[in-house]
Design a protein around this motif. Structure first.
Motif, mmCIF file in Angstrom:
data_model
loop_
_atom_site.group_PDB
_atom_site.id
_atom_site.type_symbol
_atom_site.label_atom_id
_atom_site.label_comp_id
_atom_site.label_asym_id
_atom_site.label_seq_id
_atom_site.Cartn_x
_atom_site.Cartn_y
_atom_site.Cartn_z
ATOM 1 N N SER A 1 44.001 44.679 18.730
ATOM 2 C CA SER A 1 42.776 43.888 18.821
ATOM 3 C C SER A 1 41.541 44.780 18.735
ATOM 4 C CB SER A 1 42.752 43.093 20.120
ATOM 5 O OG SER A 1 42.684 43.976 21.222
ATOM 6 N N PRO A 2 40.444 44.232 18.201
ATOM 7 C CA PRO A 2 39.187 44.979 18.211
ATOM 8 C C PRO A 2 38.686 45.157 19.654
ATOM 9 C CG PRO A 2 39.038 43.014 16.800
ATOM 10 C CD PRO A 2 40.344 42.954 17.521
ATOM 11 N N VAL A 3 37.891 46.174 19.861
ATOM 12 C CA VAL A 3 37.386 46.508 21.197
ATOM 13 C C VAL A 3 36.722 45.314 21.869
ATOM 14 C CG1 VAL A 3 35.667 47.909 22.408
ATOM 15 C CG2 VAL A 3 37.118 48.960 20.680
ATOM 16 N N TRP A 4 35.942 44.557 21.126
ATOM 17 C CA TRP A 4 35.185 43.461 21.732
ATOM 18 C C TRP A 4 36.075 42.302 22.162
ATOM 19 C CZ3 TRP A 4 35.223 38.639 19.549
ATOM 20 C CH2 TRP A 4 35.665 38.552 18.234
ATOM 21 N N GLN A 5 37.289 42.179 21.585
ATOM 22 C CA GLN A 5 38.192 41.080 21.943
ATOM 23 C C GLN A 5 39.077 41.412 23.140
ATOM 24 O OE1 GLN A 5 40.572 40.119 18.540
ATOM 25 N NE2 GLN A 5 39.137 38.588 17.804
ATOM 26 N N ARG A 6 39.212 42.670 23.470
ATOM 27 C CA ARG A 6 40.179 43.087 24.480
ATOM 28 C C ARG A 6 40.007 42.411 25.839
ATOM 29 N NH1 ARG A 6 40.829 49.405 22.649
ATOM 30 N NH2 ARG A 6 42.000 48.876 20.780
ATOM 31 N N PRO A 7 38.792 42.326 26.374
ATOM 32 C CA PRO A 7 38.687 41.664 27.689
ATOM 33 C C PRO A 7 39.153 40.211 27.646
ATOM 34 C CG PRO A 7 36.624 42.755 27.124
ATOM 35 C CD PRO A 7 37.508 42.832 25.921
ATOM 36 N N PHE A 8 38.860 39.516 26.553
ATOM 37 C CA PHE A 8 39.214 38.111 26.440
ATOM 38 C C PHE A 8 40.726 37.943 26.242
ATOM 39 C CE2 PHE A 8 34.908 38.713 24.708
ATOM 40 C CZ PHE A 8 34.204 38.055 25.700
ATOM 41 N N LEU A 9 41.310 38.780 25.385
ATOM 42 C CA LEU A 9 42.755 38.722 25.175
ATOM 43 C C LEU A 9 43.504 39.090 26.444
ATOM 44 C CD1 LEU A 9 43.225 40.266 21.616
ATOM 45 C CD2 LEU A 9 43.703 37.931 22.337
ATOM 46 N N MET A 10 43.011 40.103 27.122
ATOM 47 C CA MET A 10 43.670 40.524 28.351
ATOM 48 C C MET A 10 43.627 39.395 29.389
ATOM 49 S SD MET A 10 43.077 44.022 30.340
ATOM 50 C CE MET A 10 43.727 44.306 31.940
ATOM 51 N N ALA A 11 42.496 38.729 29.477
ATOM 52 C CA ALA A 11 42.369 37.633 30.439
ATOM 53 C C ALA A 11 43.297 36.472 30.090
ATOM 54 C CB ALA A 11 40.920 37.148 30.490
ATOM 55 N N SER A 12 43.496 36.221 28.805
ATOM 56 C CA SER A 12 44.316 35.076 28.412
ATOM 57 C C SER A 12 45.805 35.403 28.304
ATOM 58 C CB SER A 12 43.823 34.506 27.085
ATOM 59 O OG SER A 12 44.029 35.435 26.034
ATOM 60 N N GLN A 13 46.151 36.672 28.074
ATOM 61 C CA GLN A 13 47.550 37.027 27.842
ATOM 62 C C GLN A 13 48.147 37.919 28.924
ATOM 63 O OE1 GLN A 13 47.870 38.933 24.041
ATOM 64 N NE2 GLN A 13 47.132 37.170 22.911
ATOM 65 N N ALA A 14 47.395 38.240 29.932
ATOM 66 C CA ALA A 14 47.859 39.217 30.917
ATOM 67 C C ALA A 14 49.135 38.762 31.616
ATOM 68 C CB ALA A 14 46.775 39.477 31.955
ATOM 69 N N GLU A 15 50.024 39.697 31.794
ATOM 70 C CA GLU A 15 51.222 39.501 32.605
ATOM 71 C C GLU A 15 50.777 39.720 34.044
ATOM 72 O OE1 GLU A 15 54.276 38.687 31.404
ATOM 73 O OE2 GLU A 15 53.428 38.629 29.388
ATOM 74 N N THR A 16 50.796 38.683 34.842
ATOM 75 C CA THR A 16 50.221 38.733 36.186
ATOM 76 C C THR A 16 50.792 39.852 37.043
ATOM 77 O OG1 THR A 16 49.905 36.348 36.030
ATOM 78 C CG2 THR A 16 49.659 37.330 38.196
ATOM 79 N N ASP A 17 52.104 40.008 37.047
ATOM 80 C CA ASP A 17 52.700 41.042 37.891
ATOM 81 C C ASP A 17 52.315 42.439 37.424
ATOM 82 O OD1 ASP A 17 54.256 40.550 35.607
ATOM 83 O OD2 ASP A 17 56.096 41.275 36.557
ATOM 84 N N ILE A 18 52.235 42.648 36.113
ATOM 85 C CA ILE A 18 51.844 43.951 35.580
ATOM 86 C C ILE A 18 50.360 44.197 35.857
ATOM 87 C CG2 ILE A 18 51.663 45.351 33.482
ATOM 88 C CD1 ILE A 18 54.059 43.752 32.374
ATOM 89 N N LEU A 19 49.548 43.163 35.707
ATOM 90 C CA LEU A 19 48.117 43.274 35.975
ATOM 91 C C LEU A 19 47.865 43.627 37.442
ATOM 92 C CD1 LEU A 19 45.326 42.850 34.582
ATOM 93 C CD2 LEU A 19 45.377 40.547 35.516
ATOM 94 N N GLN A 20 48.578 42.977 38.351
ATOM 95 C CA GLN A 20 48.422 43.276 39.779
ATOM 96 C C GLN A 20 48.856 44.700 40.106
ATOM 97 O OE1 GLN A 20 50.626 40.037 41.546
ATOM 98 N NE2 GLN A 20 48.808 38.752 41.717
ATOM 99 N N ALA A 21 49.952 45.147 39.505
ATOM 100 C CA ALA A 21 50.421 46.511 39.736
ATOM 101 C C ALA A 21 49.411 47.522 39.197
ATOM 102 C CB ALA A 21 51.787 46.735 39.097
ATOM 103 N N ALA A 22 48.838 47.246 38.034
ATOM 104 C CA ALA A 22 47.828 48.143 37.460
ATOM 105 C C ALA A 22 46.585 48.171 38.348
ATOM 106 C CB ALA A 22 47.465 47.713 36.047
ATOM 107 N N ALA A 23 46.173 47.021 38.859
ATOM 108 C CA ALA A 23 44.999 46.961 39.725
ATOM 109 C C ALA A 23 45.232 47.706 41.035
ATOM 110 C CB ALA A 23 44.620 45.506 40.000
#
Length: 167
Positions: free
Chosen positions: A101-123
Motif C-alpha cells: 500500500s502507498p504510505v498515505w493509505q497505511r493508517p486506513f488499511l491498518m485500521a480496517s484490516q488489523a488482526e486484533t490480537d497481533i495489534l494488541q501484542a504490538a501495542a
C-alpha cells in the motif's frame, strides 16, 4: 501574534508531530509481528498439503476424509485444518495488502484490516522511536499541522458564544 499564543502553537505542533511521527515505527513493528504469524501459518498450511500429498489425495479430498468421518474427533480435526488453511490465506493477503500500500493509505488499511490480537501484542511491546525517515517526517508534519488546526478551531469556539454589541 502574542508570544504566549506562538508558544502554545509551537507546543501543539511539536506534540502533534511527535505523536503522529510514531505511526511508521508502530506500523513496522505490527508488520513484523504479522509477518511472523503469516510465516508460521504458511508452515502449517504446507504441512497440511504435504500430508494430503503423502496420502495421494487432493487437499480437498484430504479435508473431506476428516470432515466426513464417523468419528467426532476426526471431524473436529478437519474443521481445525480448514481454519488453519483459511488463516494462512487471510494473513498472507493482509500482509501483502499492507506492504504494497502507498504510505498515505497505511493508517486506513491498518485500521480496517488489523488482526486484533497481533495489534494488541504490538501495542503492548511498542517502543517509541525517533523518526528519521522521509515517511516519519511526513507524518510528523501532518501531525503538527493537525494540532495547529485543532488549536485554532478551539480558540475560535469562545467567539461563537459572545454577544454582539448592539449598534
Amino acid at each position: 501574534m502574542p508570544m504566549i499564543a506562538r508558544t502554545l502553537y509551537l507546543a501543539a505542533a511539536a506534540a502533534g508531530g511527535s505523536a503522529t511521527s510514531q505511526f511508521p515505527e508502530f506500523f513496522q513493528q505490527y508488520l513484523q509481528r504479522l509477518g511472523g504469524h503469516a510465516d508460521q501459518a504458511a508452515i502449517q498450511a504446507a504441512r497440511i498439503r504435504d500430508a494430503a500429498a503423502a496420502e495421494k489425495l487432493s487437499l480437498q479430498a484430504y479435508l473431506d476424509s476428516f470432515l466426513n468421518s464417523q468419528i467426532s474427533a476426526h471431524r473436529r480435526q478437519g474443521e481445525i485444518l480448514q481454519v488453519e488453511l483459511g488463516e494462512a490465506d487471510r494473513l498472507r493477503q493482509s500482509l501483502e495488502s499492507l506492504t504494497q500500500s502507498p504510505v498515505w493509505q497505511r493508517p486506513f488499511l491498518m485500521a480496517s484490516q488489523a488482526e486484533t490480537d497481533i495489534l494488541q501484542a504490538a501495542a503492548t511491546a511498542y517502543q517509541p522511536a525517533v523518526p528519521i525517515t522521509p515517511e516519519g517526517f511526513i507524518y510528523a508534519g501532518i501531525g503538527a499541522l493537525m494540532a495547529i488546526i485543532l488549536l485554532r478551531s478551539l480558540r475560535s469556539i469562545p467567539s461563537l458564544f459572545r454577544r454582539k454589541a448592539p449598534q
